[in-house]
Design an enzyme around this catalytic site. Structure first.
Site, PDB file in Angstrom:
ATOM      1  N   ILE A  65      60.052  19.789  54.760  1.00 36.93           N
ATOM      2  CA  ILE A  65      60.456  20.636  53.789  1.00 36.93           C
ATOM      3  C   ILE A  65      61.863  21.216  53.894  1.00 36.93           C
ATOM      4  O   ILE A  65      62.190  21.584  55.086  1.00 36.93           O
ATOM      5  CB  ILE A  65      59.394  21.624  53.501  1.00 36.93           C
ATOM      6  CG1 ILE A  65      59.468  22.621  52.273  1.00 36.93           C
ATOM      7  CG2 ILE A  65      59.215  22.769  54.944  1.00 36.93           C
ATOM      8  CD1 ILE A  65      58.399  23.367  51.688  1.00 36.93           C
ATOM      9  N   GLY A 121      56.232  18.028  55.816  1.00 36.43           N
ATOM     10  CA  GLY A 121      55.809  17.507  54.686  1.00 36.43           C
ATOM     11  C   GLY A 121      55.908  15.924  54.371  1.00 36.43           C
ATOM     12  O   GLY A 121      54.917  15.465  53.589  1.00 36.43           O
ATOM     13  N   ASP A 124      52.568  14.617  55.509  1.00 36.92           N
ATOM     14  CA  ASP A 124      51.730  14.864  54.388  1.00 36.92           C
ATOM     15  C   ASP A 124      51.855  13.611  53.252  1.00 36.92           C
ATOM     16  O   ASP A 124      50.894  13.189  52.770  1.00 36.92           O
ATOM     17  CB  ASP A 124      51.899  16.178  53.652  1.00 36.92           C
ATOM     18  CG  ASP A 124      51.716  17.362  54.595  1.00 36.92           C
ATOM     19  OD1 ASP A 124      50.454  17.518  55.093  1.00 36.92           O
ATOM     20  OD2 ASP A 124      52.606  18.145  54.860  1.00 36.92           O
ATOM     21  N   GLU A 144      54.083  22.250  61.231  1.00 39.45           N
ATOM     22  CA  GLU A 144      53.746  23.562  60.545  1.00 39.45           C
ATOM     23  C   GLU A 144      53.520  24.664  61.655  1.00 39.45           C
ATOM     24  O   GLU A 144      54.205  25.699  61.407  1.00 39.45           O
ATOM     25  CB  GLU A 144      52.597  23.579  59.573  1.00 39.45           C
ATOM     26  CG  GLU A 144      52.946  23.143  58.283  1.00 39.45           C
ATOM     27  CD  GLU A 144      53.195  21.425  58.116  1.00 39.45           C
ATOM     28  OE1 GLU A 144      53.498  20.784  57.172  1.00 39.45           O
ATOM     29  OE2 GLU A 144      52.927  20.839  59.401  1.00 39.45           O
ATOM     30  N   ASP A 152      49.508  22.862  54.710  1.00 37.55           N
ATOM     31  CA  ASP A 152      48.754  23.251  53.382  1.00 37.55           C
ATOM     32  C   ASP A 152      48.843  22.050  52.337  1.00 37.55           C
ATOM     33  O   ASP A 152      48.270  22.406  51.057  1.00 37.55           O
ATOM     34  CB  ASP A 152      49.059  24.644  52.765  1.00 37.55           C
ATOM     35  CG  ASP A 152      50.360  24.845  52.641  1.00 37.55           C
ATOM     36  OD1 ASP A 152      51.175  23.770  52.632  1.00 37.55           O
ATOM     37  OD2 ASP A 152      50.767  25.867  52.051  1.00 37.55           O
TER      38      ASP A 152
END
Length: 270
Positions: A65, A121, A124, A144, A152
């Site tokens: 991110i 991210g 993910d 994270e 999340d």
């Protein structure tokens, strides 16, 4: 469709989707999260697309991110009511989850071709793909906890299903870097290629192999695999029986049988 942060090109029934912020190591800003979902939804709906290759332009697949986006979140959720502020934050997180899950929800198989950094991210995202290939030098990490937060948008839900509970807990709790060879050993990736060029060639070859098959059979197989992963064996068997009761009598079976008899390559309609 035109995009600001990704590129999309269709060649021989394969959509090549590339993250395209190379000067920022393809870090995920707000536009890229949203455009990724838009591209996957377009691939899902476009009949001429039968498989998807997801890659990153530049030196890295994706560095996670964009920190500027994290810093801007406070302004995005500002409200004098604390409950409404928290509701805005929850909806923002749910939106990012939907961006990632778009790979899984796309009926067309998604092959992630990963080189360089694939952290936070980015991990993910690739965990929501169907198949992951990596280049030598690729590095994976659940980052994270190193920035003081709980992952999340999918890693904690999908990683253990791929690499096992122990490996997933180790990676999530230590945030350590996992090189490509170790990622292959723990089945995080299917294959490791010598470099980015070989990686993209292998991903395209695999996508073309999938694209040559019955689109009804391929899309149905992905649907059943996803359903069976999240349900019991008995539920999965019942679902596939119902699925095939509806879908088995297709022209694609006739095309496949005739091609087998004649020794020719089957040609399936989109």
């Amino acid at each position: 469709m035109s995009y600001d942060t990704i590129t999309v090109e269709v060649r021989q029934q394969v959509a090549h989707v590339a993250l395209n912020r190379p000067d920022k190591a393809n870090s995920l800003n707000e536009a890229m999260w949203q455009e990724l979902q838009q591209a996957m939804e377009w691939c899902d709906a476009e009949p001429q697309v039968r498989a998807v290759v997801l890659s990153g332009n530049g030196k890295h697949f994706c560095a996670g991110i964009d920190l500027a986006m994290l810093m801007n979140m406070q302004r995005a959720i500002e409200d004098r009511c604390e409950a409404r502020k928290r509701d805005k934050l929850r909806r923002l997180i749910v939106g990012l989850q939907a961006n990632v899950s778009s790979l899984e929800l796309c009926r067309k198989p998604v092959i992630a071709a990963i080189h360089g950094a694939c952290v936070g991210g980015a991990l993910d995202i690739v965990l929501a793909a169907d198949i992951r290939l990596a280049a030598e030098g690729a590095v994976f990490s659940v980052r994270e906890v190193d920035v003081g937060m709980v992952a999340d948008v999918g890693s904690l839900q999908r990683l253990a299903r791929v690499v096992g509970e122990g490996n997933a807990r180790e990676l999530a709790l230590t945030a350590r870097d996992v090189p490509a060879g170790e990622a292959k050993a723990m089945q995080l990736v299917n294959r490791v290629l010598p470099d980015r060029e070989a990686l993209l060639q292998a991903a395209e070859a695999m996508a073309l192999q999938i694209a040559a098959k019955s689109p009804l059979a391929v899309q149905g197989t992905k649907e059943i695999l996803n359903y069976s992963r999240d349900h019991s064996v008995a539920e999965g068997l019942n679902y596939v029986a119902t699925w095939n009761a509806a879908m088995l009598m297709s022209e694609d079976i006739q095309v496949a049988v005739m091609a087998a008899v004649s020794g020719e390559r089957p040609m399936f309609r989109d």
